[in-house]
Scaffold this motif. Structure first.
Motif, mmCIF file in Angstrom:
data_model
loop_
_atom_site.group_PDB
_atom_site.id
_atom_site.type_symbol
_atom_site.label_atom_id
_atom_site.label_comp_id
_atom_site.label_asym_id
_atom_site.label_seq_id
_atom_site.Cartn_x
_atom_site.Cartn_y
_atom_site.Cartn_z
ATOM 1 N N PRO A 1 -25.484 -7.091 -4.469
ATOM 2 C CA PRO A 1 -24.872 -8.416 -4.272
ATOM 3 C C PRO A 1 -25.004 -9.334 -5.479
ATOM 4 N N GLU A 2 -25.808 -8.948 -6.440
ATOM 5 C CA GLU A 2 -26.043 -9.800 -7.610
ATOM 6 C C GLU A 2 -25.327 -9.309 -8.857
ATOM 7 N N ASN A 3 -25.033 -8.020 -8.910
ATOM 8 C CA ASN A 3 -24.467 -7.448 -10.131
ATOM 9 C C ASN A 3 -23.304 -6.507 -9.812
ATOM 10 N N PHE A 4 -22.347 -6.455 -10.738
ATOM 11 C CA PHE A 4 -21.239 -5.505 -10.613
ATOM 12 C C PHE A 4 -21.715 -4.103 -10.970
ATOM 13 N N LYS A 5 -21.267 -3.118 -10.208
ATOM 14 C CA LYS A 5 -21.557 -1.723 -10.495
ATOM 15 C C LYS A 5 -20.248 -0.947 -10.440
ATOM 16 N N ASP A 6 -20.133 0.062 -11.302
ATOM 17 C CA ASP A 6 -18.919 0.873 -11.336
ATOM 18 C C ASP A 6 -18.982 1.983 -10.288
ATOM 19 N N PHE A 7 -17.886 2.145 -9.544
ATOM 20 C CA PHE A 7 -17.791 3.205 -8.544
ATOM 21 C C PHE A 7 -16.546 4.035 -8.810
ATOM 22 N N LYS A 8 -16.703 5.331 -8.682
ATOM 23 C CA LYS A 8 -15.640 6.283 -9.003
ATOM 24 C C LYS A 8 -14.599 6.345 -7.896
ATOM 25 N N LEU A 9 -13.326 6.292 -8.295
ATOM 26 C CA LEU A 9 -12.226 6.433 -7.353
ATOM 27 C C LEU A 9 -12.078 7.901 -6.986
ATOM 28 N N LYS A 10 -12.330 8.204 -5.734
ATOM 29 C CA LYS A 10 -12.331 9.586 -5.261
ATOM 30 C C LYS A 10 -10.952 10.049 -4.801
ATOM 31 N N LYS A 11 -10.210 9.161 -4.164
ATOM 32 C CA LYS A 11 -8.936 9.566 -3.569
ATOM 33 C C LYS A 11 -8.027 8.354 -3.401
ATOM 34 N N ILE A 12 -6.727 8.574 -3.575
ATOM 35 C CA ILE A 12 -5.719 7.546 -3.318
ATOM 36 C C ILE A 12 -4.796 8.054 -2.211
ATOM 37 N N LYS A 13 -4.655 7.270 -1.150
ATOM 38 C CA LYS A 13 -3.811 7.673 -0.027
ATOM 39 C C LYS A 13 -2.731 6.610 0.190
ATOM 40 N N PRO A 14 -1.487 6.900 -0.220
ATOM 41 C CA PRO A 14 -0.401 5.942 0.001
ATOM 42 C C PRO A 14 -0.267 5.597 1.478
ATOM 43 N N TYR A 15 -0.091 4.310 1.768
ATOM 44 C CA TYR A 15 -0.006 3.863 3.158
ATOM 45 C C TYR A 15 1.432 3.511 3.534
ATOM 46 N N ASN A 16 2.066 2.676 2.745
ATOM 47 C CA ASN A 16 3.488 2.373 2.952
ATOM 48 C C ASN A 16 4.126 2.087 1.596
ATOM 49 N N HIS A 17 5.221 1.358 1.582
ATOM 50 C CA HIS A 17 5.984 1.151 0.357
ATOM 51 C C HIS A 17 5.245 0.353 -0.710
ATOM 52 N N ASN A 18 4.261 -0.460 -0.340
ATOM 53 C CA ASN A 18 3.567 -1.263 -1.355
ATOM 54 C C ASN A 18 2.048 -1.324 -1.161
ATOM 55 N N THR A 19 1.504 -0.465 -0.321
ATOM 56 C CA THR A 19 0.072 -0.501 0.000
ATOM 57 C C THR A 19 -0.506 0.908 -0.012
ATOM 58 N N SER A 20 -1.726 1.023 -0.511
ATOM 59 C CA SER A 20 -2.424 2.310 -0.524
ATOM 60 C C SER A 20 -3.889 2.124 -0.156
ATOM 61 N N GLU A 21 -4.489 3.199 0.323
ATOM 62 C CA GLU A 21 -5.931 3.225 0.551
ATOM 63 C C GLU A 21 -6.606 3.814 -0.678
ATOM 64 N N PHE A 22 -7.601 3.117 -1.191
ATOM 65 C CA PHE A 22 -8.351 3.574 -2.349
ATOM 66 C C PHE A 22 -9.765 3.908 -1.891
ATOM 67 N N VAL A 23 -10.096 5.188 -1.934
ATOM 68 C CA VAL A 23 -11.378 5.682 -1.427
ATOM 69 C C VAL A 23 -12.333 5.870 -2.602
ATOM 70 N N PHE A 24 -13.414 5.097 -2.609
ATOM 71 C CA PHE A 24 -14.399 5.171 -3.685
ATOM 72 C C PHE A 24 -15.624 5.963 -3.230
ATOM 73 N N GLU A 25 -16.202 6.648 -4.173
ATOM 74 C CA GLU A 25 -17.357 7.517 -3.892
ATOM 75 C C GLU A 25 -18.659 6.723 -3.989
ATOM 76 N N LEU A 26 -19.489 6.833 -2.955
ATOM 77 C CA LEU A 26 -20.804 6.199 -2.977
ATOM 78 C C LEU A 26 -21.856 7.243 -3.348
ATOM 79 N N PRO A 27 -22.822 6.897 -4.187
ATOM 80 C CA PRO A 27 -23.795 7.875 -4.691
ATOM 81 C C PRO A 27 -24.717 8.404 -3.594
#
Length: 325
Positions: A63-89
């Motif tokens: 909650p205090e600092n930004f951390k980088d998380f890897k994008l694991k998967k992209i799942k298109p939802y509709n014409h302008n929206t997608s689900e972005f699934v990030f990997e947690l360590p």
């Protein structure tokens, strides 16, 4: 009887008595089986205890600092929206409290800046359960004038996004209210969905929810299958009302949309939302585009709630009854 005959009879009787009186030797097999079974059960629990992981106490997010998380998967939802699934360590869960959000920015400090050269950051509420191991999912709608959303949509699997959180919003308490109204628009559904999935799936929940969800067209309705499934599973505790600015029409030009049309106005709120006379037993949560939030509940003052206004104030609701995400 002769002596020999008597002796023979005595010996036969003695042998018979000895045979009857001698205790029968019992098998130790049942004891061996019991012992083996006990040892097996003990071994099973021992191995499971050895394999069991300790209970996760801390979120991999900061909650205090930004951390980088890897994008694991992209799942298109509709014409302008997608689900972005990030990997947690370490296959950990996010442990996000309800209700809370995250703040994101580009992992590349030069990639996403405002006109003053400062990093652009935006809040997002995950749609994945807080106890889901190893993944964190953001539902992101791409806006033509949305720099952050366009940046996220430009990411490829394997890229990273810088995330900070959780950022606490409303501290949800089970059954604090008898009635809860959720008024949302567009991608503003995500914090409302977070509350719904958390509360409705709890066996102790008694709160009744009404969701008024407005969109431009039916193709813009996000999480509709999930919301319909919740309503079907919890019909006594959830009513979903979809509102469209541009309802679909049939080939003959006759409207086939049976829900409310246009913006969420006084009549829609009066018809579906419990009245302000419920006092502290009622809560209304609002989330959507700034213009919609202002029209329904008054403009927010930055990170603060701001004064109550709009439709809800006109209908007599109080500031204590309304929360703007």
């Amino acid at each position: 009887m002769s002596f020999l005959a008597a002796r023979s009879s005595f010996l036969r009787a003695s042998r018979g008595f000895a045979t009857a009186a001698a205790p029968k030797k019992q098998s130790n097999l049942p004891l061996y089986l019991i012992g083996a079974g006990t040892a097996g059960i003990a071994g099973y629990y021992y191995l499971n205890l050895q394999d069991a992981k300790p209970k996760q106490e801390k979120s991999p997010l900061d909650p205090e600092n930004f951390k980088d998380f890897k994008l694991k998967k992209i799942k298109p939802y509709n014409h302008n929206t997608s689900e972005f699934v990030f990997e947690l360590p370490n296959n950990e869960a996010s442990l996000l409290p309800v209700a809370s959000c995250l703040i994101v920015k580009s992992s590349d400090p030069e990639a996403l800046k405002d006109s003053k050269g400062k990093p652009i950051i935006r809040p997002y509420t995950p749609i994945s359960p807080s106890d889901l191991p190893g993944e964190l999912t953001l539902l992101v709608k791409k806006y033509d004038n949305g720099n952050a959303s366009k940046h996220i949509h430009s990411l490829k699997e394997g890229d990273t996004l810088s995330i900070k959180g959780p950022i606490p919003k409303w501290p949800w308490k089970m059954n604090e209210f008898d009635q809860v109204a959720l008024i949302g628009g567009g991608s503003g559904i995500t914090p409302l969905y977070q509350i719904l999935t958390h509360a409705l799936t709890s066996p102790t929940n008694t709160t009744r929810f009404t969701l008024l969800f407005s969109n431009v067209t039916s193709a813009d309705i996000l999480l509709k299958p999930e919301l319909d499934a919740l309503q079907s599973k919890f019909p006594d505790n959830l009513k979903v009302v979809y509102c469209l600015d541009k309802p679909p029409t049939t080939n003959e030009g006759e409207e086939e949309w049976k829900g409310p049309k246009g913006y969420v106005g006084k009549e829609v709120v009066k018809e579906f939302v419990a009245g302000p006379e419920l006092g502290e037993k009622l809560k209304v949560f609002v989330c959507g585009p700034p213009g919609q939030v202002e029209a329904i509940a008054g403009k927010k003052a930055g990170m603060k709630q701001g004064e109550l206004g709009g439709v809800l104030k006109e209908l007599g609701y109080t500031e204590d009854q309304v929360y703007k995400f």
